[in-house]
Design a protein around this motif. Structure first.
Motif, PDB file in Angstrom:
ATOM      1  N   GLU A  12      -1.984  33.028 103.770  1.00 53.80           N
ATOM      2  CA  GLU A  12      -2.652  31.877 103.141  1.00 53.80           C
ATOM      3  C   GLU A  12      -4.168  31.911 103.395  1.00 53.80           C
ATOM      4  O   GLU A  12      -4.963  31.538 102.539  1.00 53.80           O
TER       5      GLU A  12
ATOM      6  N   ASP B  84       7.754  31.837 107.494  1.00 57.25           N
ATOM      7  CA  ASP B  84       6.584  31.068 107.931  1.00 57.25           C
ATOM      8  C   ASP B  84       5.444  31.940 108.451  1.00 57.25           C
ATOM      9  O   ASP B  84       4.283  31.725 108.126  1.00 57.25           O
TER      10      ASP B  84
ATOM     11  N   LYS C  92       7.653  29.911  94.907  1.00 63.59           N
ATOM     12  CA  LYS C  92       7.461  29.622  96.334  1.00 63.59           C
ATOM     13  C   LYS C  92       5.979  29.757  96.731  1.00 63.59           C
ATOM     14  O   LYS C  92       5.469  28.963  97.519  1.00 63.59           O
TER      15      LYS C  92
ATOM     16  N   ASN D 109       3.667  26.739  98.240  1.00 60.35           N
ATOM     17  CA  ASN D 109       2.967  26.870  99.528  1.00 60.35           C
ATOM     18  C   ASN D 109       1.457  27.016  99.365  1.00 60.35           C
ATOM     19  O   ASN D 109       0.761  27.373 100.311  1.00 60.35           O
TER      20      ASN D 109
ATOM     21  N   LEU E 272       3.690  33.592 105.567  1.00 56.55           N
ATOM     22  CA  LEU E 272       3.016  32.624 104.695  1.00 56.55           C
ATOM     23  C   LEU E 272       1.754  32.079 105.360  1.00 56.55           C
ATOM     24  O   LEU E 272       0.708  31.922 104.724  1.00 56.55           O
TER      25      LEU E 272
END
Ligand code: SF4
Length: 672
Positions: free
Chosen positions: A449, A442, A475, A479, A445
């Motif tokens: 992002e 997490d 993945k 996401n 990511l």
């Protein structure tokens, strides 16, 4: 938006756990194919089938090189009959290798051969049809009556195969689909699949099941999509026939090996394929070692470390679509995939050291020239560059070394995941981050992002590395992460052929599905200096020492551009579609291909087909811009696309005439 797992399951067992896609076993001579049997190796003779001695000798060389089946062309009844003599000679010498007759256009030759050999190969595009390149409007009734006509022509062969226990390959070629199939389905993977299934359905109606199927194309993207679609359609119709894999007209040398590996390797990675034929414009005994290298990679593949399963796939495996990414300084977005040259293990002393990868410094003008195969990113690791980097090339350093640079804007940092997550000093330019599947937590990511400076460099140590990297792409899409990704693979202790084949498989598989904004090979040690050569006394191929004169960086750079070209995602050179030659060939394909290549290899993006005979050549030229086709002894017919432009010209003038046609089309450039 996402496709469900059920839709892709039909083309392979799993996208994350390696296993062979199970097909039915078909016995060919004494050697079974499909089922739980190993991936079989095969090839095809290039001798005149009427020359029994030459064909027998070549078959023996192919068997000694590793061929488990040998295919021989039977263009007419005479050659089909002579298969008996060839078979008897081979058996007399103790060679039991199963023989396969290759048939185009001639049902009468097929019916003779099926009584002699262990398997016949028919091409559904020309078994019952002659190609006239016509588009025909069919009603349901007229299409049905065509199928009835095919059934009448094909049924006698099926009955003979049943009676004699002869197997059959129904082998579709993308370049030789019948006018009927082209009219209804177009030049598509679905057309290729239907072309074969029409014949399979007739076999099944006659309760004949010793069938093998193939979907070949000279375009690896089309070939891969067709095999995947074939499996899906077979599943729908309750069929499970073994699959013969091959890329047609792949050419020879390095390009031929790379193109074959991109197509064949991509399918093998997903457990698809029961037998492999690598088709090179070289003597056929050279094909088997290449096919063996490709197939042997999967012997222990089940033992790979586990990969998190994918419940949904956000890409279409039957149609090319590039993963959406944003662009950063020419990387990602709609840009072609970029090439990284790894100079971290080589100290650069002067500008001439970059000539290996296509950058040429002119001292007099103080300018750099670059060729079409010059890389875009230069990874230097912890090494300095003692001169200004050429325009168009980005320097990349390890983050800790980059921190020590006086002019940090002259290069970009490559972070480890820990540095990236804790870093204080980042550049407003490009930040490259080395990641693997374990980094996708997490914290990472969320940070990446929103980071419009971050380019991901994706690595893997998994034995099933392509699948692990594909899982990362899935993945990232799930996401909604749109950062560009450079695919990086590390290799060690390979010989030159393996260095051509393994990255072509690993990168090609991802590129064909639209993944990857760049490619990077990290090669650890020196190349193993061996290749296959004939023993002068026995003529049998043996591994021999070879003196590799080029630098590893030069070889790897050329291979990476070759992979991008074969996957059709970055065109940097002329494309040659050369038939592998067979008993019909009317000139020496290797010599002629080299001659044409020498004069035209600077014509970036132009596709030239070199085909040994006019019987099959024009049909197999696929999407070539120009065709050089043998039409008689010493006679060549030249094509522009599918149209004849010079007929039966003497071969001594043919290359000049080909160049004249290219000039007429304004596709010519003088070589530098
Ligand atoms: S195109 Fe080449 S391989 Fe095909 S039949 Fe003709 S000569 Fe043989």
């Amino acid at each position: 938006m996402f496709d469900t797992i059920n839709n892709y399951k039909k083309y392979c067992n799993s996208l994350t756990k390696y296993s062979r896609y199970k097909t039915r076993e078909v016995l060919i001579g004494d050697i079974p194919l499909g089922g739980d049997n190993p991936i079989r190796i095969q090839s095809m003779t290039t001798t005149d089938t009427m020359d029994t001695k030459a064909t027998v000798e070549q078959t023996i060389r192919m068997v000694e090189a590793g061929c488990e089946y040998v295919r021989i062309t039977a263009p007419s009844k005479l050659e089909a009959q002579n298969l008996e003599n060839i078979k008897n000679e081979l058996r007399g010498k103790g060679y039991k290798v199963p023989l396969i007759a290759d048939i185009h256009f001639t049902p009468n030759a097929a019916e003779i051969a099926a009584r002699i050999v262990d398997k016949v190969r028919i091409n559904p595009g020309n078994y019952a049809d002659r190609k006239k390149f016509q588009t025909i409007e069919y009603t349901s009734e007229s299409y049905e009556s065509e199928l009835k006509r095919i059934r009448e022509k094909f049924t006698p062969l099926v009955k003979i195969c049943k009676e004699y226990g002869t197997a059959m390959r129904i082998g579709t070629n993308h370049g030789s689909l019948s006018d009927r199939i082209m009219s209804r389905y177009g030049d598509t993977p679905l057309g290729m699949v239907e072309s074969a299934l029409e014949f399979v359905r007739i076999c099944e109606d006659l309760k004949y099941y010793d069938i093998v199927l193939s979907m070949k194309s000279s375009n690896p993207q089309v070939m891969v999509q067709a095999y995947r679609l074939l499996i899906q359609k077979m599943e729908e119709e309750g069929m499970n026939y073994p699959l013969h894999l091959g890329v047609t007209e792949a050419g020879g040398g390095e390009d031929g090996r790379i193109k074959s590996a991109v197509g064949i390797g991509c399918l093998l990675e997903d457990g698809i394929g029961d037998t492999v034929r690598v088709s090179l414009t070289e003597d056929p005994e050279y094909e088997a070692p290449i096919a063996i290298y490709l197939a042997d990679r999967y012997k222990n593949r089940e033992k790979h470390s586990s990969i998190e399963p994918a419940d949904e796939i956000p890409f279409n495996p039957f149609e090319y679509q590039r993963r959406h990414t944003f662009e950063l300084s020419g990387i990602g977005g709609h840009n072609v995939p970029r090439v990284v040259a790894d100079y971290s293990k080589r100290i650069i002393q002067n500008p001439a050291d970059l000539s290996d990868i296509g950058y040429f410094y002119n001292e007099a003008t103080d300018k750099w020239n670059m060729n079409d195969s010059a890389p875009d990113i230069l990874y230097l690791g912890k090494n300095d560059l003692p001169f200004a980097i050429p325009n168009g090339l980005q320097a990349l350093y390890d983050y800790d070394y980059w921190l020590t640079l006086k002019n940090k804007e002259n290069g970009n940092p490559l972070y480890s995941i820990d540095d990236y997550l804790t870093v204080k000093v980042a550049t407003a330019g490009l930040n490259f981050i080395s990641i693997n599947i374990h980094c996708l937590k997490d914290e990472f990511l969320k940070k990446v992002e929103h980071d419009r400076t971050a380019i991901l460099v994706l690595e893997t140590d998994n034995l099933h590395g392509m699948a692990e990297q594909r899982r990362v792409f899935i993945k990232l899409i799930e996401n909604k992460i749109k950062n560009p990704v450079i695919i990086k693979r590390r290799y060690d202790n390979l010989n030159l052929d393996q260095l051509r084949l393994f990255p072509a498989t690993d990168f090609g598989s991802l590129l064909i599905d639209g993944f990857g904004d760049g490619v990077w090979i990290d090669y650890k040690n020196n190349l193993i200096d061996e290749e296959f050569n004939p023993n002068p006394e026995t003529n049998v191929l043996v591994k021999r020492f070879v003196n590799i004169k080029e630098s590893t960086e030069k070889i790897i750079n050329r291979i990476l551009f070759g992979i991008l070209q074969a996957a059709r995602v970055r065109i940097s050179k002329t494309e040659y579609i050369a038939c592998p030659s067979c008993g019909r060939t009317l000139f020496d394909l290797q010599i002629t291909t080299n001659m044409i290549r020498k004069r035209t290899e600077h014509l970036k993006g132009v596709k030239i087909a070199i085909m040994g005979c006019i019987v099959n050549g024009p049909g197999e030229m696929a999407d070539a811009d120009y065709g050089y086709v043998g039409s008689g002894v010493g006679k060549i017919t030249l094509y522009r696309g599918k149209d004849i432009v010079r007929r039966n010209i003497p071969s001594v003038k043919a290359v000049d005439s080909l160049i004249d046609i290219i000039k007429e089309d304004n596709n010519w450039a003088e070589p530098n």
